[in-house]
Design a protein around this motif. Structure first.
Motif, PDB file in Angstrom:
ATOM      1  N   UNK A  38       0.701  -1.112  -0.040  1.00 49.94           N
ATOM      2  CA  UNK A  38       0.028  -0.187   0.105  1.00 49.94           C
ATOM      3  C   UNK A  38       0.930   1.130   0.179  1.00 49.94           C
ATOM      4  N   UNK A  39       1.819   1.396   1.016  1.00 51.27           N
ATOM      5  CA  UNK A  39       2.922   2.397   0.932  1.00 51.27           C
ATOM      6  C   UNK A  39       3.668   2.531  -0.488  1.00 51.27           C
ATOM      7  N   UNK A  40       3.876   1.682  -1.206  1.00 53.21           N
ATOM      8  CA  UNK A  40       4.475   1.465  -2.383  1.00 53.21           C
ATOM      9  C   UNK A  40       3.448   2.171  -3.557  1.00 53.21           C
ATOM     10  N   UNK A  41       2.364   2.002  -3.230  1.00 47.50           N
ATOM     11  CA  UNK A  41       1.326   2.420  -4.480  1.00 47.50           C
ATOM     12  C   UNK A  41       1.245   3.760  -4.073  1.00 47.50           C
ATOM     13  N   UNK A  42       1.053   4.315  -2.849  1.00 44.42           N
ATOM     14  CA  UNK A  42       0.845   5.638  -2.668  1.00 44.42           C
ATOM     15  C   UNK A  42       2.014   6.525  -3.106  1.00 44.42           C
ATOM     16  N   UNK A  43       3.290   5.685  -2.690  1.00 48.05           N
ATOM     17  CA  UNK A  43       4.729   6.454  -3.207  1.00 48.05           C
ATOM     18  C   UNK A  43       4.514   6.557  -4.667  1.00 48.05           C
ATOM     19  N   UNK A  44       4.140   5.877  -5.495  1.00 48.05           N
ATOM     20  CA  UNK A  44       4.273   5.768  -6.871  1.00 48.05           C
ATOM     21  C   UNK A  44       3.181   6.588  -7.271  1.00 48.05           C
ATOM     22  N   UNK A  45       2.239   7.102  -6.695  1.00 52.70           N
ATOM     23  CA  UNK A  45       1.273   8.031  -7.440  1.00 52.70           C
ATOM     24  C   UNK A  45      -0.096   7.157  -8.048  1.00 52.70           C
ATOM     25  N   UNK A  46      -0.168   5.970  -7.748  1.00 51.27           N
ATOM     26  CA  UNK A  46      -1.159   4.970  -8.133  1.00 51.27           C
ATOM     27  C   UNK A  46      -2.445   5.331  -7.318  1.00 51.27           C
ATOM     28  N   UNK A  47      -2.155   5.441  -5.888  1.00 49.82           N
ATOM     29  CA  UNK A  47      -3.087   5.730  -5.143  1.00 49.82           C
ATOM     30  C   UNK A  47      -2.960   7.194  -4.554  1.00 49.82           C
ATOM     31  N   UNK A  48      -4.173   7.721  -4.339  1.00 48.99           N
ATOM     32  CA  UNK A  48      -3.932   9.248  -3.821  1.00 48.99           C
ATOM     33  C   UNK A  48      -4.507   9.089  -2.406  1.00 48.99           C
TER      34      UNK A  48
END
Length: 200
Positions: A38-48
């Motif tokens: 989850x942290x990865x996806x937020x960091x990549x901008x996939x999730x806001x």
């Protein structure tokens, strides 16, 4: 190879699509995303990241917004216990001139969470006093008028909501008066005044 509907993203997307793209960390975990993922996806901008423990798929942020998208966030914040109510419900139903500066939620009496962005009301709502919308619940137009009147919403807003609801043929004066009587004398008085305004 796993089937598409068994993949974490497909599972989470299927759920989030019914919630205007929003989801909680707990829902992502259940779909198969570790907290590290989850942290990865937020960091990549996939999730806001919208709030603590609440995210939204970036694709939904890029889409034209629906008028009430933001209300889904408060349903998730409340873990599904909140119902949009009072002048917020009037605005959702497009009734009258209500233009609330704050979001009003009704939650069960034992609910303890607070946030300065919302006004929390506590009450046990009957199933017939609520309607389902995409990703959130809202009190019915009749209940919204009665609870807004009881809360002291400006009489002009109550008058306009009552007139519009009656003009739509969506309620009778008797139904409105009974709903107001159930929430108290202040609501009953405001609704009766609205009936006089309708005749004027």
């Amino acid at each position: 190879m796993r089937l598409r509907d068994e993949e974490p993203r497909a599972r989470l997307w299927s759920l989030a699509a019914r919630q205007r793209g929003y989801f909680t960390a707990a829902q992502a975990l259940e779909a198969g995303y570790t907290y590290q993922a989850q942290h990865h996806h937020v960091g990549r901008g996939n999730w806001i990241r919208i709030d603590r423990g609440i995210c939204r798929f970036r694709e939904f942020v890029d889409l034209p917004a629906e008028k009430h998208d933001h209300l889904v966030r408060w349903t998730l914040w409340s873990q599904g216990r909140a119902v949009m109510s009072h002048s917020t419900a009037l605005e959702v139903h497009d009734l009258g001139i209500a233009n609330p500066a704050e979001i009003h939620l009704t939650v069960p009496p034992g609910f303890r969470q607070r946030d300065p962005a919302v006004v929390v009301h506590r009450a046990d709502l009957a199933p017939e006093e609520m309607e389902e919308r995409e990703g959130f619940r809202v009190t019915t137009p009749i209940r919204a008028i009665a609870e807004s009147a009881a809360e002291g919403t400006d009489q002009d807003a109550i008058d306009s909501a009552v007139v519009e609801l009656l003009d739509r043929g969506a309620a009778t004066k008797g139904q409105l008066l009974r709903a107001a009587q159930r929430v108290g004398p202040r609501a009953e008085l405001a609704v009766e005044r609205a009936f006089h305004a309708e005749r004027a």
